[in-house]
Design an enzyme around this catalytic site. Sequence first.
Site, mmCIF file in Angstrom:
data_model
loop_
_atom_site.group_PDB
_atom_site.id
_atom_site.type_symbol
_atom_site.label_atom_id
_atom_site.label_comp_id
_atom_site.label_asym_id
_atom_site.label_seq_id
_atom_site.Cartn_x
_atom_site.Cartn_y
_atom_site.Cartn_z
ATOM 1 C CD GLU A 541 -2.797 1.378 2.363
ATOM 2 O OE1 GLU A 541 -2.857 0.451 3.182
ATOM 3 O OE2 GLU A 541 -3.522 2.388 2.392
ATOM 4 C CG ASP A 661 -8.472 1.659 3.556
ATOM 5 O OD1 ASP A 661 -8.146 0.722 4.309
ATOM 6 O OD2 ASP A 661 -7.770 2.666 3.357
ATOM 7 C CD GLU A 718 -6.220 -1.345 6.710
ATOM 8 O OE1 GLU A 718 -5.164 -0.843 6.308
ATOM 9 O OE2 GLU A 718 -7.337 -0.850 6.514
#
Length: 761
Positions: A541, A661, A718
């Site tokens: 990322e 996200d 994440e």
Amino acid sequence: MRYSFAVLFIFMVLALLACVSVARKSYKKIGGTVALLISMLIPPVIGNLIIILSTEKLLATIGCYIYFIGMDCVIMSLMHFAFEYCVVKWPNHISRYLVCGLVTADMIQYALNPIFGHAFDTEAISVDGRPYYRLVPYWGQTYHRIVVYGILLLIVAIFVYKLVRSARVYTERYAVILITILLTGVWQSYYIFSRTPVEKSMVGYGIFGLLIFYFSLYYRPLTLLDRLLANMASDMQDAIFFYDADGRCIWANRQAINLIDLKDEKFDRSSELLQEMFGQKDDFDDLEWTCSRVIGIGDEAKYYLQTKRTVTDERQHVTGAFLTIRDVTEEQKLLKQERYNATHDSLTDLFTKEYLYECIRKILDENPDRDYMIHYIDILDFKLINDVFGTDFGDKTLKGIASFLREHVPSDGVFGRIGGDTFGVLIPKEAFSEKELEEALQSFSTGEGPLDHHVVIHVGVYEVIERDMEVSFMFDRALLAMSTIEDEYQTHIAFYDEKIRKDVLWAQHISAQLKDALKKKNVVPYLQPIVDKEGAIVGAEALARWVHPQDGFLPPSSFIPVFEKNGMIVEVDRYMWRCACEILADWQKQGRDLFISVNISPKDFYFMDVASEIKSLVAEYKVAPSKLRIEITETVMMTDIDNRMKVLENLRQAGFIVEMDDFGSGYSSLNLLKDMPVDVLKIDMKFLAKTTDEKKARTILQNILQLSEDLGIFSLTEGVETHSQHLMLSEMGCKLFQGFYFAKPLPITDFEEFYQKNLAG
Ligand code: C2E
Ligand code: MG
Ligand code: MG
């Protein structure tokens, strides 16, 4: 005697000539006609002068011709004058030509007299011991007399007609000329018929000419002017008082009489009554003045405008004065109403923004030693109130706030409506109590009974420290304070403080430098590895870092939120996407099969065409779209859903992979997922961090992962920080991982090194 008359006639001729010259230059329309008439009077006088002076028959006869033909001209021009002066028209052309024909025939028959001798002859008689040639009339002369007297009669008739028909004030101008015509006619007739030697009636011609000259060109009937002025003064809407040179009132119009209730028109009392009414003394020492007076108070008040003017003669001696008094109450009321409308909001009756700012400025300037606070008041979700309960209810809410302010703001404060659902207040610092305000706000509601609705009001408070600052800036600060309220339903009041001030300064500081920083590549992409189950790096990322020359290394938390607020994030993102494409192009050359995820802020959708921007970038760098992954947050989908979905769908069609996200950190419901055009779900581990109940956390994660599996959406977690987290997530079926456990975001070269090691390992 003959000679003295001759001298008199000569003077008369000269005087008539002077009149002709003046009349010709006159600007008046009738000037030309008057000049013609007076000039026509001269030949008969000259003819007569010759007759008087001549002792020879021939000369006397010539004098007679001049005299008679001149008479024809006189009568013609007199007729022309009469029509013009009396403003009368001929009934038709025939009558006009007939009269002219008769006169012309008379002239012709005179011209033929030397041949036929039918009109007249002269005979010598002795006057003053010398011969005087007297006229001996024949039938031609009789014709002449018929024509002349006939026309004279017509002229007299015209004047009589005007005399009878006109208003009395005009009779003078017709009567004088008529009488002169009659007297001159009679006088001359006497000489003609009595055949008295030495005709003196020509004196009448002179007088007649002068009178015509004066009455036609200079005379203005005074009585007429008087009447006109008096009528005008009477008809005036204003009250008017006229004074003589000593300041005594000599006349007043009806309005004036009514105004001061002047009984029996005793004008002398007017000064006294005026003083009683307006409490003033007419100061006649001052030549001119204007002043406004108010009688009564409140709605009963009457407003007057008084003007005094003095009249002076050509030597500047005061000959009188007049005072006008105008009732301007209606105008004043209208003006007041207009002023009120301009300064007050029509719905709430509160001050408008502009007027509020003006009042605040005034209060601050007039009370330099007093401390004040500015409040910016806003209704939370006012749009929702309008939509759900209707605009009437919305209006009621606004009015409710207006009443709330009237009730709570002390009299030495000021308040107004500064926008749709925003209000502004200035109150003295000592009158402000946070506790009281908080209590009052908590209990604020609109509507009654079942419609009772608790309205959440937010207040941003700025203590006025920089007093010279523009009031609008003060409100900006209060608004800024208000916008820091995060816990919307629990917190109602926020203060502008040092932190906010510093944040604003910081925002200004970095915003001013961003452009330059991007140009100099001070903003750099850091790459955080993304690994698969086995720990092999599959992508990264791209996360922005600002290597600031003065402020050092800046994490995105110190600048991304600022630029997201002011829209400059668009510049950062465009730059970051380009950087990602550059890296990917480079990797492609080196045969590294890795992807890079880039972040897209919700603001990007406002300010640019995201899809075409990204597409053109990959085209420019010849990068496969699947290698540039697109990270959006759920906030992107909060507004304009349909269009945003289209953009994402468009990108997916083009081969891009769209990632959701921070899933789980916001308000997103799982329900949203089924409609979302996304390929990867990036689950935020942080949202579970505080949870002590491990079991619960596991269940939630398990379910999210299961759901994404069922929906065919790839999952990525994440924020993985530990080995056990990695293990657990793998067991649950998570495919990809990102987190400090593997690596922190790294500079490109470090990332590439890390990747090489990873490959080798
Ligand atoms: P994000 O997109 O969710 O990025 C992930 C953030 O989580 C990064 O913070 C990363 O350093 C951090 N992180 C990764 N692994 C761990 C971990 O194991 N534990 C913890 N505690 N944190 C971890 P970073 O780089 O500070 O970025 C913060 C946010 O700033 C990003 O969140 C993203 O929303 C935004 N951001 C960063 N760069 C850009 C950019 O270029 N454009 C836009 N629009 N936003 C960006
Ligand atoms: Mg991200
Ligand atoms: Mg994230």
